[in-house]
Design a protein around this motif. Structure first.
Motif, PDB file in Angstrom:
ATOM      1  N   ASP A  95       0.843  -1.192   0.000  1.00 30.82           N
ATOM      2  CA  ASP A  95       0.000   0.000   0.000  1.00 30.82           C
ATOM      3  C   ASP A  95       0.879   1.243   0.000  1.00 30.82           C
ATOM      4  O   ASP A  95       1.294   1.730   1.050  1.00 30.82           O
ATOM      5  CB  ASP A  95      -0.947  -0.005   1.207  1.00 30.82           C
ATOM      6  N   VAL A  96       1.168   1.728  -1.194  1.00 28.03           N
ATOM      7  CA  VAL A  96       1.980   2.936  -1.337  1.00 28.03           C
ATOM      8  C   VAL A  96       1.188   4.030  -2.056  1.00 28.03           C
ATOM      9  O   VAL A  96       1.756   4.929  -2.666  1.00 28.03           O
ATOM     10  CB  VAL A  96       3.303   2.642  -2.078  1.00 28.03           C
ATOM     11  N   ALA A  97      -0.142   3.945  -1.967  1.00 29.73           N
ATOM     12  CA  ALA A  97      -0.988   4.904  -2.672  1.00 29.73           C
ATOM     13  C   ALA A  97      -0.723   6.329  -2.211  1.00 29.73           C
ATOM     14  O   ALA A  97      -0.632   7.256  -3.033  1.00 29.73           O
ATOM     15  CB  ALA A  97      -2.462   4.539  -2.481  1.00 29.73           C
ATOM     16  N   THR A  98      -0.606   6.523  -0.916  1.00 26.71           N
ATOM     17  CA  THR A  98      -0.356   7.874  -0.399  1.00 26.71           C
ATOM     18  C   THR A  98       1.048   8.339  -0.754  1.00 26.71           C
ATOM     19  O   THR A  98       1.242   9.464  -1.240  1.00 26.71           O
ATOM     20  CB  THR A  98      -0.557   7.905   1.121  1.00 26.71           C
ATOM     21  N   ALA A  99       2.026   7.489  -0.552  1.00 26.51           N
ATOM     22  CA  ALA A  99       3.410   7.860  -0.843  1.00 26.51           C
ATOM     23  C   ALA A  99       3.603   8.219  -2.311  1.00 26.51           C
ATOM     24  O   ALA A  99       4.348   9.145  -2.652  1.00 26.51           O
ATOM     25  CB  ALA A  99       4.352   6.723  -0.450  1.00 26.51           C
ATOM     26  N   SER A 100       2.908   7.512  -3.209  1.00 27.27           N
ATOM     27  CA  SER A 100       3.103   7.722  -4.642  1.00 27.27           C
ATOM     28  C   SER A 100       2.488   9.019  -5.141  1.00 27.27           C
ATOM     29  O   SER A 100       2.725   9.409  -6.294  1.00 27.27           O
ATOM     30  CB  SER A 100       2.529   6.546  -5.433  1.00 27.27           C
ATOM     31  N   GLU A 101       1.717   9.717  -4.315  1.00 35.95           N
ATOM     32  CA  GLU A 101       1.168  11.009  -4.733  1.00 35.95           C
ATOM     33  C   GLU A 101       2.271  12.038  -4.967  1.00 35.95           C
ATOM     34  O   GLU A 101       2.024  13.088  -5.559  1.00 35.95           O
ATOM     35  CB  GLU A 101       0.161  11.516  -3.699  1.00 35.95           C
ATOM     36  N   LYS A 102       3.497  11.756  -4.537  1.00 39.94           N
ATOM     37  CA  LYS A 102       4.628  12.645  -4.817  1.00 39.94           C
ATOM     38  C   LYS A 102       5.011  12.619  -6.300  1.00 39.94           C
ATOM     39  O   LYS A 102       5.712  13.506  -6.780  1.00 39.94           O
ATOM     40  CB  LYS A 102       5.840  12.238  -3.983  1.00 39.94           C
ATOM     41  N   LEU A 103       4.576  11.576  -7.008  1.00 38.48           N
ATOM     42  CA  LEU A 103       4.914  11.446  -8.422  1.00 38.48           C
ATOM     43  C   LEU A 103       4.311  12.596  -9.228  1.00 38.48           C
ATOM     44  O   LEU A 103       3.104  12.834  -9.180  1.00 38.48           O
ATOM     45  CB  LEU A 103       4.388  10.108  -8.951  1.00 38.48           C
ATOM     46  N   GLN A 104       5.141  13.309  -9.966  1.00 37.59           N
ATOM     47  CA  GLN A 104       4.690  14.405 -10.825  1.00 37.59           C
ATOM     48  C   GLN A 104       4.635  13.902 -12.269  1.00 37.59           C
ATOM     49  O   GLN A 104       5.674  13.568 -12.845  1.00 37.59           O
ATOM     50  CB  GLN A 104       5.633  15.601 -10.708  1.00 37.59           C
ATOM     51  N   THR A 105       3.445  13.856 -12.843  1.00 36.06           N
ATOM     52  CA  THR A 105       3.273  13.222 -14.148  1.00 36.06           C
ATOM     53  C   THR A 105       3.151  14.202 -15.310  1.00 36.06           C
ATOM     54  O   THR A 105       3.022  13.764 -16.458  1.00 36.06           O
ATOM     55  CB  THR A 105       2.030  12.318 -14.132  1.00 36.06           C
ATOM     56  N   ARG A 106       3.184  15.505 -15.054  1.00 37.87           N
ATOM     57  CA  ARG A 106       3.174  16.492 -16.125  1.00 37.87           C
ATOM     58  C   ARG A 106       4.112  17.631 -15.749  1.00 37.87           C
ATOM     59  O   ARG A 106       4.101  18.074 -14.625  1.00 37.87           O
ATOM     60  CB  ARG A 106       1.756  17.046 -16.371  1.00 37.87           C
ATOM     61  N   PRO A 107       4.905  18.106 -16.727  1.00 41.38           N
ATOM     62  CA  PRO A 107       5.100  17.532 -18.056  1.00 41.38           C
ATOM     63  C   PRO A 107       5.872  16.219 -17.962  1.00 41.38           C
ATOM     64  O   PRO A 107       6.572  15.968 -16.981  1.00 41.38           O
ATOM     65  CB  PRO A 107       5.917  18.586 -18.793  1.00 41.38           C
ATOM     66  N   TRP A 108       5.733  15.375 -19.001  1.00 41.32           N
ATOM     67  CA  TRP A 108       6.375  14.053 -19.011  1.00 41.32           C
ATOM     68  C   TRP A 108       6.864  13.783 -20.432  1.00 41.32           C
ATOM     69  O   TRP A 108       6.085  13.759 -21.375  1.00 41.32           O
ATOM     70  CB  TRP A 108       5.386  12.979 -18.592  1.00 41.32           C
ATOM     71  N   THR A 109       8.158  13.603 -20.549  1.00 46.50           N
ATOM     72  CA  THR A 109       8.762  13.385 -21.862  1.00 46.50           C
ATOM     73  C   THR A 109       9.214  11.941 -22.002  1.00 46.50           C
ATOM     74  O   THR A 109       9.804  11.379 -21.072  1.00 46.50           O
ATOM     75  CB  THR A 109       9.969  14.322 -22.060  1.00 46.50           C
ATOM     76  N   VAL A 110       8.925  11.350 -23.148  1.00 47.87           N
ATOM     77  CA  VAL A 110       9.320   9.972 -23.445  1.00 47.87           C
ATOM     78  C   VAL A 110      10.421   9.997 -24.493  1.00 47.87           C
ATOM     79  O   VAL A 110      10.292  10.659 -25.527  1.00 47.87           O
ATOM     80  CB  VAL A 110       8.115   9.150 -23.963  1.00 47.87           C
TER      81      VAL A 110
END
Length: 322
Positions: A95-110
């Motif tokens: 259960d890392v749902a709360t911790a993973s909110e630190k992930l910034q998904t925009r902008p995102w370059t591939v």
């Protein structure tokens, strides 16, 4: 000097004008008071509008379901899926749902590179515009002997391969996730070989089942699921499901994945599901369907043999399973 720009770094020329930022902030602050006076449907509409401001891809969901891929069980409840999930960048618990909110998904370059006609970079939203999104329901089987069924939205990996225009000499697709220990505290665990790496053969990557998920359950991927791009390969064990992908490299040598580096005696490159081949520390003959307590017999290739068994003909001497 090598390019140190990270996938979420935003050029100044693309920054939102200051007046728009403050206008949106006023909308969000004022909206909290207005919500109290709204009906249920009106609240849902307002929340949906705010979501679309935050994630440009939100308007693409829900996508039409591809009925080719049928399930033999109900879809796992979304709340269960998002709270029973491995994402080691944010910790080793399920259960890392709360911790993973630190992930910034925009902008995102591939980044697309390696053995291709011309390496390039593309923003994730521009990439999605070039692909037709669809929903698929897949079963997934973890090497820990539990399973789920999930409704993904995304596009076949084959479409990305075609878009990348690899050279004929490319034999594998190497996938890499982001690397930012400030954003992902799990990456401070120095005993893991970050960034997370996984690989597929070109035959696996271009199989009809191999899927790049951009969403799930009718909306964009939750951060804990590996937003904004993750791999879904339903005939392989769960550690073959790289999240938050920033790079696809086409190479001629077999990539060395993270789990192979950590414990190669237990986790191999291929990772296909086989109930007859036990993990060194436990049986793979059955699986627990998470959320139900039910145990079921494990199926060869997780029941997808009709789609993928042909890939492995002539490789009988390879370590095809976990």
């Amino acid at each position: 000097m090598p390019n140190s720009r990270r996938p979420w770094d935003l050029p100044e020329r693309l920054a939102t004008p200051e007046q728009l930022v403050f206008n949106r902030r006023a909308l969000l602050v004022g909206g909290a008071s207005a919500l109290a006076l709204m009906s249920g449907p009106a609240i849902a509409q307002r929340v949906g509008d705010v979501d679309k401001l935050a994630d440009p891809s939100a308007r693409l969901y829900p996508a039409k379901r591809n009925e080719t891929y049928k399930l033999d069980r109900p879809i796992t409840d979304e709340n269960i899926n998002t709270h029973y999930n491995n994402f080691y960048e944010y910790g080793t618990s399920k259960d890392v749902a709360t911790a993973s909110e630190k992930l910034q998904t925009r902008p995102w370059t591939v980044k697309i590179d390696g053995m291709v006609e011309k390496p390039f970079e593309i923003g994730v939203d521009d990439l999605m515009k070039k692909m037709t999104l669809e929903e698929r329901t897949y079963r997934h089987r973890c090497v820990e002997a539990w399973s789920m069924a999930i409704a993904w939205t995304g596009f076949p990996l084959k479409k990305l391969v075609d878009f990348a225009r690899p050279l004929g000499s490319a034999k594998f697709v190497r996938m890499e996730t982001f690397l930012d220990a400030k954003m992902a505290p799990g990456q401070r665990m120095s005993w893991f070989p970050w960034p997370y790496i996984e690989g597929l053969t070109m035959a696996e990557a271009t199989n009809d089942l191999a899927f790049i998920a951009t969403g799930a359950y009718g909306h964009p991927l939750a951060k804990v699921q590996g937003a904004p791009l993750r791999l879904a390969v339903p005939w392989k064990y769960g550690f073959k499901s790289i999240k938050s992908i920033v790079r696809f490299s086409f190479v001629d040598k077999q990539p060395l994945g993270m789990w192979q580096q950590i414990q190669g005696s237990e986790y191999g490159f291929w990772a296909n599901v086989n109930p007859a081949v036990p993990h060194p520390r436990w049986s793979q003959a059955t699986e627990e369907v998470i959320g139900t307590g039910e145990r079921r017999p494990t199926l060869l290739f997780n029941g997808y043999g009709e789609y993928v068994a042909g890939i492995y003909k002539g490789l009988e001497n390879e370590r095809l399973w976990a």
